[in-house]
Design a protein around this motif. Sequence first.
Motif, short mmCIF file in Angstrom:
data_model
loop_
_atom_site.label_atom_id
_atom_site.label_comp_id
_atom_site.label_asym_id
_atom_site.label_seq_id
_atom_site.Cartn_x
_atom_site.Cartn_y
_atom_site.Cartn_z
N GLU A 109 -89.62 -40.19 39.19
CA GLU A 109 -89.76 -41.47 38.93
C GLU A 109 -88.30 -42.49 38.39
O GLU A 109 -88.31 -43.43 39.12
N THR A 110 -88.10 -41.94 37.45
CA THR A 110 -86.80 -42.31 37.09
C THR A 110 -85.73 -41.16 36.42
O THR A 110 -86.27 -40.03 36.40
N ARG A 111 -84.54 -41.24 36.21
CA ARG A 111 -83.46 -40.51 35.71
C ARG A 111 -84.13 -40.01 34.39
O ARG A 111 -84.34 -38.50 34.19
N GLU A 112 -84.39 -40.87 33.53
CA GLU A 112 -84.85 -40.51 32.26
C GLU A 112 -86.27 -39.47 32.29
O GLU A 112 -86.06 -38.42 31.44
N GLN A 113 -87.00 -40.07 33.02
CA GLN A 113 -88.43 -39.14 33.31
C GLN A 113 -88.15 -37.75 33.91
O GLN A 113 -88.68 -36.85 33.18
N THR A 114 -87.39 -37.62 34.67
CA THR A 114 -87.08 -36.33 35.47
C THR A 114 -86.13 -35.42 34.33
O THR A 114 -86.77 -34.37 34.22
N LEU A 115 -85.43 -36.02 33.80
CA LEU A 115 -84.60 -35.20 32.85
C LEU A 115 -85.27 -34.86 31.69
O LEU A 115 -85.39 -33.60 31.43
N GLU A 116 -86.45 -35.70 31.28
CA GLU A 116 -87.16 -35.35 30.07
C GLU A 116 -88.12 -34.24 30.49
O GLU A 116 -88.52 -33.42 30.05
N ALA A 117 -88.87 -34.21 31.91
CA ALA A 117 -89.68 -33.27 32.42
C ALA A 117 -88.88 -32.11 32.63
O ALA A 117 -89.36 -31.11 32.42
N ALA A 118 -87.74 -32.16 32.95
CA ALA A 118 -86.95 -31.00 33.14
C ALA A 118 -86.88 -30.14 31.86
O ALA A 118 -86.69 -28.78 31.80
N HIS A 119 -86.41 -30.91 30.88
CA HIS A 119 -86.17 -30.40 29.58
C HIS A 119 -87.25 -29.70 28.74
O HIS A 119 -87.54 -28.46 28.39
N MET A 120 -88.53 -30.20 29.33
CA MET A 120 -89.85 -29.59 28.91
C MET A 120 -90.26 -28.44 29.59
O MET A 120 -90.36 -27.41 29.18
N ALA A 121 -89.82 -28.39 30.92
CA ALA A 121 -90.11 -27.20 31.71
C ALA A 121 -89.08 -26.18 31.30
O ALA A 121 -89.53 -24.85 31.06
N ARG A 122 -87.97 -26.37 31.14
CA ARG A 122 -86.96 -25.51 30.67
C ARG A 122 -87.30 -24.86 29.24
O ARG A 122 -87.14 -23.50 29.33
N SER A 123 -87.57 -25.61 28.28
CA SER A 123 -88.05 -25.36 26.98
C SER A 123 -89.33 -24.31 27.17
O SER A 123 -89.45 -23.44 26.32
N ALA A 124 -90.15 -24.55 28.19
CA ALA A 124 -91.48 -23.71 28.22
C ALA A 124 -91.11 -22.41 28.99
O ALA A 124 -92.00 -21.59 29.24
N GLY A 125 -89.88 -22.33 29.56
CA GLY A 125 -89.55 -20.95 30.09
C GLY A 125 -89.43 -21.05 31.48
O GLY A 125 -89.24 -20.11 32.35
N ALA A 126 -89.62 -22.33 32.37
CA ALA A 126 -89.27 -22.52 33.61
C ALA A 126 -87.88 -22.06 33.87
O ALA A 126 -86.82 -22.59 33.36
N THR A 127 -87.65 -21.62 35.19
CA THR A 127 -86.57 -21.21 35.80
C THR A 127 -86.08 -22.05 37.11
O THR A 127 -85.33 -21.98 37.55
N ILE A 128 -87.11 -22.88 37.55
CA ILE A 128 -86.83 -23.63 38.96
C ILE A 128 -87.53 -24.95 38.33
O ILE A 128 -88.72 -24.77 37.93
N LEU A 129 -86.77 -26.12 38.70
CA LEU A 129 -87.56 -27.29 38.41
C LEU A 129 -88.10 -27.95 39.85
O LEU A 129 -87.33 -27.80 40.88
N ARG A 130 -89.36 -28.23 39.84
CA ARG A 130 -89.98 -29.20 40.93
C ARG A 130 -89.97 -30.55 40.68
O ARG A 130 -89.79 -30.96 39.54
N GLY A 131 -90.13 -31.39 41.78
CA GLY A 131 -90.26 -32.69 41.82
C GLY A 131 -90.04 -33.41 43.00
O GLY A 131 -89.12 -32.92 43.80
N GLY A 132 -91.04 -34.51 43.47
CA GLY A 132 -91.06 -34.94 44.63
C GLY A 132 -90.03 -36.10 44.71
O GLY A 132 -90.44 -37.05 43.90
#
Length: 349
Positions: A109-132
């Motif tokens: 949606e925005t740079r900030e939203q994507t970056l924040e979601a990516a940080h959430m994903a990484r902190s939870a242990g994700a190793t690949i980022l999804r996003g449409g």
Amino acid sequence: MVVVMSPDATAEDVAHVVERVESVGGEAFVSTGVVRTIIGLVGDIDSFHHLNLRTLRGVADVHRISDPYKLVSRQHHATRSTVWVGRDGHQVPIGPDTFTFIAGPCAVETREQTLEAAHMARSAGATILRGGAYKPRTSPYAFQGLGVAGLEILAEVREVTGLPIVTEIVDARDVAVVAEHADMLQVGTRNMANFGLLQAVGESGKPVLLKRGMTATIEEWLMAAEYIAQRGNLDVVLCERGIRTFEPATRNTLDISAVPVVQATSHLPIIVDPSHAAGRKDLVVPLSRAAIAVGADGVIVDVHPDPETALCDGPQALLGTELRELAQAVRRLPEAVGRTSAAERVRTA
Ligand code: PEP
Ligand code: MN
């Protein structure tokens, strides 16, 4: 029919087999694997028998097969495949032995939203980022995604977080631009039988995440994967994301049995998308646990820093308690079924 070349077969040997097959009006589709090349033959089987293909140099074996799909079948490729996602110096495995956690927002949606979601994903242990960046919406009035601007945001977020990107492609004309920005191309449920798109991603040189059509049988899904493989791309990961049934309690019905069924028939890795299956955040953690227990090679989950304002699929996005629970499940449970976290097998060479 499938011709399996020996590991030391040369390009000339392969070309000769293709030439012989074409000389009797057949078509030959070459798939080059890491260890050996396999050639799928389409045409009149009797005329292929007359070619005595086994006698040609470099040919290890010739099989007549009954599955309608050949290149993705496990019949001639007994070992299950691992698909590597990422760029030189940082590649994440999806396949047997490991468990891969993919997370990110439904839509960029925005740079900030994507970056924040990516940080959430990484902190939870994700190793690949999804996003449409391109969203295949049922309604033409719904948010359609940011397009190229969204791809640029994803590439930027990869720079910051180091997470490889998987993003959906909805139009064959976008293959070049999506492949330039992303590490893995997703074909969504609504496009599973878009054969032109499957062929285009088959030629992209990038790994493909192929979601199951919401009304597709497993065989139809594997035939869709065959379209990609036939263009020389065996880096295909299947994704069970729920199918349409008469049950309205969930958005779709997660067909958990598809995981072992696919693993018995195809060598391709298979992951589960509990977010799009359920459509409800309260079911994502239990369904993820089920996916791990049944032997899935990974999960792909929606997360969002503010689901209430999400432009797409807010009700199924995780944050807070649920995300912490999911993080715990993906950290602890894979070991119980003999899997190592993909994070520990990242290829850095
Ligand atoms: C998605 O992953 O964003 C998506 C649209 O999924 P599906 O194609 O499974 O509906
Ligand atoms: Mn979605």
